[in-house]
Scaffold this motif. Structure first.
Motif, short mmCIF file in Angstrom:
data_model
loop_
_atom_site.label_atom_id
_atom_site.label_comp_id
_atom_site.label_asym_id
_atom_site.label_seq_id
_atom_site.Cartn_x
_atom_site.Cartn_y
_atom_site.Cartn_z
N GLY A 37 0.78 -1.22 0.00
CA GLY A 37 0.00 0.00 0.00
C GLY A 37 0.82 1.27 0.00
N VAL A 137 -6.55 -2.75 -16.52
CA VAL A 137 -5.64 -1.71 -16.99
C VAL A 137 -6.30 -0.85 -18.06
CG1 VAL A 137 -3.56 -2.96 -16.37
CG2 VAL A 137 -4.56 -3.29 -18.64
N SER A 138 -7.63 -0.87 -18.08
CA SER A 138 -8.42 -0.02 -18.98
C SER A 138 -8.13 -0.25 -20.45
CB SER A 138 -8.21 1.47 -18.66
OG SER A 138 -8.37 1.69 -17.30
N LEU A 189 1.14 10.63 -17.58
CA LEU A 189 0.34 10.72 -16.37
C LEU A 189 -0.74 9.66 -16.34
CD1 LEU A 189 -0.29 14.35 -15.26
CD2 LEU A 189 1.23 12.62 -14.38
N GLY A 190 -1.29 9.35 -17.51
CA GLY A 190 -2.33 8.32 -17.56
C GLY A 190 -1.81 7.00 -17.03
N LEU A 192 0.86 6.56 -15.06
CA LEU A 192 1.17 6.69 -13.63
C LEU A 192 -0.11 6.65 -12.79
CD1 LEU A 192 4.00 9.35 -13.40
CD2 LEU A 192 4.13 6.90 -12.95
N ASN A 193 -1.14 7.31 -13.29
CA ASN A 193 -2.41 7.28 -12.56
C ASN A 193 -2.98 5.88 -12.49
OD1 ASN A 193 -2.56 9.93 -11.81
ND2 ASN A 193 -3.61 10.59 -13.67
N LEU A 194 -2.78 5.13 -13.56
CA LEU A 194 -3.23 3.75 -13.55
C LEU A 194 -2.51 2.98 -12.43
CD1 LEU A 194 -4.60 1.22 -14.85
CD2 LEU A 194 -2.51 0.98 -16.19
N ALA A 196 -1.17 4.19 -9.81
CA ALA A 196 -1.65 4.71 -8.52
C ALA A 196 -2.99 4.09 -8.15
CB ALA A 196 -1.76 6.23 -8.58
N ARG A 197 -3.85 4.01 -9.15
CA ARG A 197 -5.18 3.47 -8.88
C ARG A 197 -5.10 2.00 -8.47
NH1 ARG A 197 -8.14 2.23 -13.91
NH2 ARG A 197 -8.11 0.06 -13.27
N GLN A 199 -2.62 0.47 -7.22
CA GLN A 199 -2.00 0.35 -5.92
C GLN A 199 -3.01 0.57 -4.81
OE1 GLN A 199 -0.01 3.68 -4.48
NE2 GLN A 199 1.63 2.44 -3.58
N ARG A 200 -3.84 1.59 -5.01
CA ARG A 200 -4.85 1.91 -4.01
C ARG A 200 -5.85 0.77 -3.87
NH1 ARG A 200 -5.59 6.60 -6.39
NH2 ARG A 200 -7.58 5.99 -7.26
N GLU A 201 -6.34 0.34 -5.03
CA GLU A 201 -7.40 -0.65 -5.02
C GLU A 201 -6.93 -2.00 -4.50
OE1 GLU A 201 -9.92 1.14 -8.79
OE2 GLU A 201 -8.91 -0.79 -8.97
N PHE A 219 4.09 11.08 -6.69
CA PHE A 219 3.58 9.73 -6.85
C PHE A 219 3.92 8.83 -5.67
CE2 PHE A 219 4.02 5.49 -9.00
CZ PHE A 219 2.68 5.33 -9.29
N SER B 275 -0.89 8.85 -4.76
CA SER B 275 -1.32 7.47 -4.53
C SER B 275 -0.95 7.08 -3.11
CB SER B 275 -0.62 6.55 -5.50
OG SER B 275 0.75 6.55 -5.22
N ASP B 293 -8.52 7.68 -15.12
CA ASP B 293 -8.33 6.28 -15.43
C ASP B 293 -9.42 5.41 -14.83
OD1 ASP B 293 -6.63 5.07 -16.99
OD2 ASP B 293 -5.11 4.68 -15.46
N ASP B 302 -8.99 6.56 -23.11
CA ASP B 302 -7.92 5.60 -23.09
C ASP B 302 -7.53 5.12 -24.45
OD1 ASP B 302 -6.67 4.99 -20.89
OD2 ASP B 302 -7.87 3.25 -20.33
N GLU C 306 -6.26 10.33 -20.66
CA GLU C 306 -6.76 10.93 -19.45
C GLU C 306 -5.65 11.74 -18.80
OE1 GLU C 306 -5.36 6.79 -18.59
OE2 GLU C 306 -6.10 7.96 -20.24
#
Lengths: 278, 316, 309
Positions: A37, A137-138, A189-190, A192-194, A196-197, A199-201, A219, B275, B293, B302, C306
């Protein structure tokens, strides 16, 4: 809560042959702990040893000395121990153009780790897991992407596949070696945000290896600054960036371009020259 | 400060392939004497092609289909760059406009020394110079870019990446040009080395007054060095303004997106997602949609990063 | 769009090469059934080409076309068998050595180097001399075990470079076994190179067989293009002006070699990225990646991903 711990890691490479043999100490006594986490950023320039740390954690290199401990237990080099370790610790490579096999489809890249680590058995279960990974991963519609080959995708999409592959075994720790430095700026950023997401989830522990101080700060929770194989400074990310203690960190920070400081270099040089003339 | 030195009007460049690729579309741009003009854009936006067009370096199948490029010489009148050929074109390049490219290793000749390469430029363009004068100039040039003149007898592979790029800049300076075009000259270098070279470029610019077209995808870097910045997208300049305005008051959506791609090092977080547990526990969470995302709306956005390089076949 | 880079692009070179190669292969397979017995000596000797004997006859009254057809079969068998042996050996000494590294590599590479520095033809001669009766297969075997070193060197360097590719390391990290990495991840990417090496080995073996036959060390009792040329030479075909005897086999060897080379060139364009870029730049629209003049894709939809606001 799990931990991935590195204790007194040393990695030396042998250079040359015969009498002219020498040793290069790429990593010199590095220790840190990665908690589930949390994100730890390992920052440094090329040659600082940060990638060697990543490769050692991924067990692509064996440490010269020091220990890697997963959940408090030392990881031995036996085949079964290694497999168990890889179940938990995975890596995302820097270059998504090189880290996917040009010959194989996206599905192949995801199915293999699923099968190898017994995450899914049977054709249908594997296909279902593959689809779920791509959606995580969208990359949707998943069926379309599963059938693609690497050269049919953009860098950002490839890196998403690489992230999905790393997640496939059910990894709890992710070593991300410069995961966005080869990508076009507007899609960085997209990705990296992925990360981050995810990691959170999924409560992942992430080791984010980068030369980019700005994303390291935003980050990650903690930053380690590496210089010539050693960690010269460490601390909470804001503290390291806003209040650096070590000279090297200060140099790095001064050299990093910052959009907020537009015109800085231009004005500094003018002031310098004016000073010289005066 | 606002005397033009190089102006492009309605320049279009196509790659004559099947189908035709319109790499640069009707671009007009004026470079002022002594200014640093940043040209920002991502891979494939046409920025390098445009720079090649300015210096007539386009290679088949790239063709300048329309528009004109005028060079306003310090002495004498205007030169129509598109009409130059043969000897006149050779003299124009290096003498009036010089170039520094990405990847100095490939631009420097690996089998001859730095001295021989600088010598080569001088003998070609300044036939009147004596051997001693050329040697003196070579040493002077290296000194200007902060490389020990003792390095004159080195080969490219004996120099570090930063030094190679400095040598390239020295060569570009050799004939005291009025314009320098720099294409990602520091991209492959570490920030500290990069900083040193940028500083050198800025100092030389102040000293010799040449104008610079600086091409890179690194917008923060451009913001620090440029007087004006042009943002290129899909072969067009979508925004051109002073560095300050580009940062403080970006007009075009793409400029804003590029800026957002570079979080500030020491400034506020802005919208950048933090994060990890710390952020989660703090209770502030993340503004809805801040992590594009995650949202269901993410999918179409995307898949848009798709088209960009689907056509690029496997990379070596 | 789903172009597979493993397959060569269709080009004039490729088509011409394939037509020549396949034509000769079909000739070797079908023609022996349509011609008279190549050892039937009841014809008149040294007849020039005519309706009865399309390519005339030899000094012993053999029909040249019949000889040519059976010779094609013999030569191709030697070529294919020798190439198959050579490619298997070069796989072992090349790819395995390159991937394994360390001592395995040292030893295998040493053997390869020894084979490389020993001049090929003399070695083949020495081996052939020791064999009293030499069948077609034995000659193929001799050519095979002496002709692999060159391609082993190429394959080894390629395997070494592939070994450190990120995608190979990625499958290591995924926990893939070495054998599977070699067979599933590495080998497919070597297919174009292997194909090229194989074709080259075929040409090499056919020429080698012709050379051996010419100095009297060819297969006994079989007909190949090589033995035909030898017979023609021994029968003074040149001085007798019987061009129909010695030209056809020589010509076929040359044409077949040219055909395979053309195929090889097309494969090369796949293997060698630099050639590929040239082919793309001239023939078709292809963005040239980041290298210098950045081309824009046809529908230059810039990446719109995004971005957090």
């Amino acid at each position: 809560m799990g931990t991935l711990e590195v204790r007194n890691l040393v990695k030396e490479f042998r250079l040359g042959h015969g009498l002219r043999r020498s040793r290069l100490r790429a990593v010199d006594d590095v220790s840190f702990t990665l908690e589930a986490g949390k994100t730890v950023a390992l920052v440094g320039e090329s040659g600082s040893g940060k990638s060697t740390v990543a490769r050692t954690l991924a067990r692509l290199e064996t440490p010269t000395s020091g220990e890697i401990m997963l959940d408090g237990r030392s990881v031995s080099g036996s085949r079964s121990a290694l497999r168990a370790y890889r179940h938990d610790v995975q890596m995302v490579f820097q270059d998504p153009f090189a880290s996917l096999n040009p010959f194989h489809t996206v599905a192949h890249h995801l199915e293999r780790p699923l099968q190898l680590h017994g995450v899914a058995r049977g054709r249908d279960a594997v296909a279902e897991h593959t689809r779920a990974l791509l959606e995580r991963v969208s990359l949707t519609p998943a069926e379309v992407y599963a059938a693609k080959r690497p050269h049919e995708m953009s860098g950002g999409q490839r890196q998403r596949v690489a992230i999905a592959r790393a997640l496939a075994p059910g990894a709890r720790f992710l070593v991300a070696d410069e995961p966005v430095s080869m990508l076009d700026v507007s899609i960085r950023l997209g990705v990296l945000n992925l990360l981050a997401r995810l990691q959170r989830e999924e409560n992942l522990g992430v080791l984010y290896i980068t030369h980019d101080l700005a994303t390291a700060r935003h980050f990650s929770d903690e930053i380690l600054v590496m210089y010539r194989g050693e960690v010269v400074e460490r601390g909470p990310s804001d503290q390291v960036i806003l209040d650096p203690q070590h000279d090297y960190t200060k140099t790095l920070l001064a050299a990093a371009p910052d959009p907020a400081r537009h015109g800085r270099l231009r004005d500094e040089v003018r002031a310098e020259l004016a000073g010289e003339r005066a | 400060m606002t005397v033009p030195v190089l102006s492009a009007k309605g320049v279009s460049i196509e790659y004559r392939t099947t189908p035709v690729v319109r790499a640069v579309r009707d671009v007009s741009l004026t470079l002022h004497r002594g200014e640093i003009l940043g040209l920002a854009g991502e891979s494939g936006c046409g920025k390098t092609t445009f720079a090649y067009g300015l210096t007539r370096l386009l290679k088949s199948p790239a063709v300048l289909t329309s528009g004109e490029v005028l060079f306003h010489d310090r002495v004498g009148g205007d030169v129509d760059v598109a009409a130059l050929d043969g000897e006149a074109l050779r003299a124009f390049r290096w003498d009036k406009v010089s170039m520094v490219f990405q990847g100095a290793m490939n631009s420097l000749n690996p089998v001859i020394t730095v001295r021989a390469q600088i010598d080569d430029v001088l003998t070609t363009h300044r036939p009147g110079m004596s051997r001693a004068e050329r040697a003196g100039r070579a040493a002077e040039l290296l000194g200007l870019v902060g490389v020990d003149p003792a390095r004159l007898d080195s080969y490219a592979h004996q120099l570090s990446g930063g030094m190679r790029q400095r040598v390239m800049i020295a060569m570009a300076l050799a004939l005291n040009p009025q314009v320098m075009i720099m294409d990602e000259p520091t991209t492959a270098l570490d920030v500290v080395v990069q900083r040193g070279i940028l500083r050198e470029i800025m100092r030389l610019r102040e000293q010799f007054g040449f104008a610079v077209v600086f091409i890179t995808h690194d917008l923060p870097l451009l913001l620090e060095i440029s007087d004006r910045i042009a943002v290129m997208l899909e072969g067009e300049i979508v925004e051109l303004d002073t560095a300050e305005n580009i940062y403080e008051r970006p007009q075009h959506a793409y400029t804003r997106r590029l800026l957002e791609s570079f979080p500030s090092l020491v400034g506020e977080r802005g919208g950048f997602v933090r994060s990890g547990a710390a952020a989660g526990e703090s209770g502030t969470g993340h503004a809805p949609g801040s992590d594009a995302d995650a949202g269901p709306g993410a999918a179409p956005a995307d898949s848009a990063d798709s088209a960009a390089d689907t056509t690029i076949e496997g990379t070596a | 769009m789903a172009e597979n880079r493993i397959l060569p692009r269709r080009s004039a070179k490729l088509v011409a090469g394939l037509v020549i190669t396949l034509g000769i292969v079909v000739f070797a397979v079908v023609a022996p059934f349509l011609v008279q017995d190549p050892r039937f000596s009841g014809n008149d000797a040294l007849l020039p080409p005519s309706a009865d004997h399309l390519l005339g006859t030899t000094k012993l009254g053999y029909d040249v076309l019949a000889q040519l057809a059976h010779g094609a079969r013999g030569s191709l068998v030697v070529g294919l068998a020798a190439a198959a042996i050579a490619i298997v050996l070069s796989l072992i000494f090349g790819i395995f050595a390159g991937y394994a590294g360390g001592w395995t590599d040292e030893i295998l590479t040493m053997v390869t180097n020894i084979m490389l520095v020993i001049p090929g033809l003399p070695l083949v001669m020495v081996i052939a001399v020791y064999m009293q009766s030499r069948s077609l297969w034995l000659v193929a075997f001799i050519l095979g075990i002496t002709g692999w070193a060159g391609s082993a060197v190429v394959l080894r360097s390629q395997a070494r470079s592939l070994r450190s590719r990120d995608y190979v390391e990625a499958s290591q990290v995924a926990g893939e076994r070495t054998v599977r990495i070699l067979l599933v991840e590495i080998l497919p990417n070597l297919l174009p190179l292997l194909a090229a090496q194989f074709l080259f080995a075929v040409v090499f073996a056919i020429l080698g067989e012709a050379g051996l036959s010419f100095i009297g060390l060819g297969p006994n009792g079989s007909i190949t293009w090589g033995t035909m040329i030898t017979d023609a030479y021994g029968g003074n075909a040149m001085s007798a002006g019987a061009w129909w005897w010695f030209v056809p086999p020589g010509l076929l060897i040359a044409v077949f070699g040219a055909g395979l080379s053309l195929v090889n060139f097309s494969i090369d364009e796949v293997v060698n990225p630099k050639l590929r870029v040239v082919a793309e730049a001239t023939g078709r629209r292809r963005a040239t990646e980041a290298s210098a003049p950045a081309a824009v894709p046809a529908s230059p939809a810039e990446p719109k991903t995004e971005v957090t606001v």
